[in-house]
Design a protein around this motif. Sequence first.
Motif, short mmCIF file in Angstrom:
data_model
loop_
_atom_site.label_atom_id
_atom_site.label_comp_id
_atom_site.label_asym_id
_atom_site.label_seq_id
_atom_site.Cartn_x
_atom_site.Cartn_y
_atom_site.Cartn_z
N ASP A 23 0.89 -1.33 -0.06
CA ASP A 23 0.04 -0.15 -0.05
C ASP A 23 0.83 1.38 -0.08
O ASP A 23 0.81 2.01 0.97
CB ASP A 23 -1.13 0.06 1.33
N LEU A 46 -1.09 -4.81 -2.83
CA LEU A 46 -1.99 -3.82 -2.54
C LEU A 46 -3.31 -4.56 -1.69
O LEU A 46 -3.90 -5.74 -2.26
CB LEU A 46 -2.84 -3.21 -3.72
N THR A 47 -3.86 -3.85 -0.75
CA THR A 47 -4.90 -4.63 -0.03
C THR A 47 -6.34 -4.26 -0.68
O THR A 47 -7.24 -4.99 -0.64
CB THR A 47 -4.83 -4.16 1.39
N HIS A 53 -4.25 4.06 -0.60
CA HIS A 53 -3.68 2.77 -0.62
C HIS A 53 -3.02 2.37 -1.74
O HIS A 53 -1.69 1.97 -1.78
CB HIS A 53 -4.41 1.55 -0.03
#
Length: 226
Positions: A23, A46-47, A53
């Motif tokens: 992120d 990446l969340t 993010h």
Amino acid sequence: MKVSYHGHSVVQVVTESHTILIDPFISGNEACDLDANTVKADVILLTHGHNDHVGDTFEIAKRNDALVVAPNELAVYLGTKGLNTHPMHIGGAREFDFGKVKFTQAFHGSSYTEEDGTVIYGGMPAGILLTIEEKTIYHVGDTALFTDLKMYGEMNSIDVAFIPIGDNFTMGPEDALVAADWINAKVSVPVHYNTFPVIEQDAKGWAAQVKTGDGRALNIGDVIEL
């Protein structure tokens, strides 16, 4: 392996062979000590799709020819922009040359807003279990408190957990203390706080209240060696 915190939800993992960014919200993140124009990254995880993010993923990935691993819909979108992506989804795991990635549930939203205001659906938000050299890092992502966090703690031996405490957009300090107890990590680190006035929190005060394992509020750039 060195794991460091760089403001908001930015985490860097450096191994003997890879530099991994999670992120990478750097530009516009006043707390971040990294430079988006020079930071190295072999892999970006990446969340979810929110701009704070995804951050500088486009620029960093293109400059480093980095692999971007993200939830499916977000990965597909980033792929249309010329990035090298690998799509995954909740519950799925994969062994990469840098380590094992598993996406977990997170209760939040996920969309990317382009400069012209167009909103792109980013699929389901996620947490990330990253296992390297028999050490496991859990980036919980942006989420509310939910009971499956206890299950993840029981199923995994987690060395470091990065847990949001900011409230308003994610769980707040009280719920995050419950999450830390359920996740049962050796070290619990608060993230996603103080970037904006609405998420200002006392991270050191929170860390002092963690009862399971070691609660540790990292200064920007602080390193945990695993």
